[in-house]
Scaffold this motif. Sequence first.
Motif, PDB file in Angstrom:
ATOM      1  N   TYR A 150       0.867  -1.238   0.012  1.00 15.64           N
ATOM      2  CA  TYR A 150      -0.043   0.207   0.068  1.00 15.64           C
ATOM      3  C   TYR A 150       0.952   1.259  -0.050  1.00 15.64           C
ATOM      4  CZ  TYR A 150      -2.830   3.645   1.339  1.00 15.64           C
ATOM      5  OH  TYR A 150      -3.642   4.930   1.356  1.00 15.64           O
ATOM      6  N   LEU A 151       1.830   1.387   0.822  1.00 14.21           N
ATOM      7  CA  LEU A 151       2.799   2.407   0.951  1.00 14.21           C
ATOM      8  C   LEU A 151       3.452   2.626  -0.471  1.00 14.21           C
ATOM      9  CD1 LEU A 151       4.088   2.025   4.577  1.00 14.21           C
ATOM     10  CD2 LEU A 151       2.384   3.578   3.809  1.00 14.21           C
TER      11      LEU A 151
ATOM     12  N   ALA B 194       0.717   4.156  -2.435  1.00 18.97           N
ATOM     13  CA  ALA B 194       0.200   5.312  -2.166  1.00 18.97           C
ATOM     14  C   ALA B 194       0.845   6.572  -1.744  1.00 18.97           C
ATOM     15  CB  ALA B 194      -1.176   5.235  -1.385  1.00 18.97           C
TER      16      ALA B 194
ATOM     17  N   THR C 244       4.227   7.542   1.383  1.00 13.20           N
ATOM     18  CA  THR C 244       3.997   7.599   2.715  1.00 13.20           C
ATOM     19  C   THR C 244       3.803   8.875   3.453  1.00 13.20           C
ATOM     20  OG1 THR C 244       5.777   5.621   2.513  1.00 13.20           O
ATOM     21  CG2 THR C 244       5.652   6.916   4.571  1.00 13.20           C
ATOM     22  N   PRO C 245       3.021   8.854   4.721  1.00 10.94           N
ATOM     23  CA  PRO C 245       2.750  10.328   5.041  1.00 10.94           C
ATOM     24  C   PRO C 245       3.820  10.607   5.821  1.00 10.94           C
ATOM     25  CG  PRO C 245       1.544   8.342   6.224  1.00 10.94           C
ATOM     26  CD  PRO C 245       2.161   7.932   4.859  1.00 10.94           C
TER      27      PRO C 245
ATOM     28  N   CYS D  64      -7.606   5.613   5.148  1.00 12.47           N
ATOM     29  CA  CYS D  64      -7.513   5.615   6.775  1.00 12.47           C
ATOM     30  C   CYS D  64      -8.516   4.509   7.259  1.00 12.47           C
ATOM     31  CB  CYS D  64      -7.473   6.958   7.549  1.00 12.47           C
ATOM     32  SG  CYS D  64      -5.761   7.909   7.147  1.00 12.47           S
TER      33      CYS D  64
ATOM     34  N   ARG E 211      -4.950  12.595   3.169  1.00 14.94           N
ATOM     35  CA  ARG E 211      -4.728  12.343   1.561  1.00 14.94           C
ATOM     36  C   ARG E 211      -4.505  10.880   1.345  1.00 14.94           C
ATOM     37  NH1 ARG E 211       0.423  15.730   1.425  1.00 14.94           N
ATOM     38  NH2 ARG E 211       0.840  14.255  -0.163  1.00 14.94           N
ATOM     39  N   PHE E 212      -4.914   9.939   2.411  1.00 12.26           N
ATOM     40  CA  PHE E 212      -4.573   8.623   2.474  1.00 12.26           C
ATOM     41  C   PHE E 212      -5.851   7.632   2.709  1.00 12.26           C
ATOM     42  CE2 PHE E 212      -0.540  10.212   2.660  1.00 12.26           C
ATOM     43  CZ  PHE E 212       0.244   9.582   2.233  1.00 12.26           C
TER      44      PHE E 212
ATOM     45  N   GLU F 286      -0.941  15.089   6.992  1.00 10.40           N
ATOM     46  CA  GLU F 286      -1.118  14.341   5.455  1.00 10.40           C
ATOM     47  C   GLU F 286      -1.918  13.261   5.443  1.00 10.40           C
ATOM     48  OE1 GLU F 286       2.485  13.619   3.920  1.00 10.40           O
ATOM     49  OE2 GLU F 286       3.426  15.482   4.540  1.00 10.40           O
TER      50      GLU F 286
ATOM     51  N   GLY G 234      -5.390   0.357   3.288  1.00  8.44           N
ATOM     52  CA  GLY G 234      -5.123   1.799   3.903  1.00  8.44           C
ATOM     53  C   GLY G 234      -4.220   1.499   5.045  1.00  8.44           C
TER      54      GLY G 234
END
Length: 306
Positions: free
Chosen positions: A171-172, A175, A177-178, A189, A186-187, A183, A236
């Motif tokens: 996933y990271l 998408a 990495t925060p 969650c 934007r992902f 931030e 997520g």
Amino acid sequence: MDRLKQMETFVAVATRGSLTAAAQAEGVAPALIGRRMDALEARLGVKLLQRTTRRISLTHEGSAFLEDCQRLLAEVNNAEASVSAGGVKASGHLRITAPAGFGRRHVAPLVPGFLAQHPEVSLSLNLSDRLVDIVNEGVDCAVRVGDLPDSSLVSVRLADNRRQCVATPAYLARAGTPRHPSELNRFACLTLSSEASQSRGWAFRVDGQVTYLRPAGRLDCSDGQVLHGWCLQGLGIAWRSTWEVQADLAAGRLASVLDEFAAPPNGIFAVFPSARLLPLRVRLWIDFLKHSYGDEAYWRGSGAQT
């Protein structure tokens, strides 16, 4: 006059229904029993017994006092029996509750060991993410994870509870990495639904202060184990307890993010109605949990596995 003796006499009179029956059981004159009751009522300043020539009945205060006296005398007898037996012996039925996910992993596996040490104890375990009313539902002890609400209940801290933001490496990679908690919106969650716990949101330490965020996402659920499963499927980022994801992190199935913003740990607690006249089996259960969770090897070993 010995207060304990007055209580014993009061219980004997109340349960046998007359001064004469209580006196016969003790082998003393009824007049002596009567004097003890008079002295007890005078000391307490309330009427415990309604006495007529034909019968004795309890007043409202007497009924309440009888229950307390019986419980106190039982505790005294248990304490004496334990000493006389040369060790600590607990007996009776223990009713405990814990959150479903934590209970499956870190309460239920400990039960056999506790019962092996105390063969005269039986146990009921209720696993529920509902906040069980332990007073009105007759529960002896609850294990609770996280911040405790203000209440009249007594709590003992058993261990720290740390939380981490985690996601699958896949996933990271997809998408990103925060880099800062701000931030997260934007992902995707994965959050607990509003009727579950975590009502304040996800906790982070930002600029030296603990702050709470409620990140948005397409998926929420009232069951933490479902969120954990969705997270492992790469759907997520989830904010989960270390005890839940430690094995996945060690195996590389999950990776943690935003570790530098992790909030101080809250706690894992044993919660019970009152420390006064706490049954021996409850005290020993709490001590057993505290000893188990206080051992760092427990969290590194099988206790931390899925």
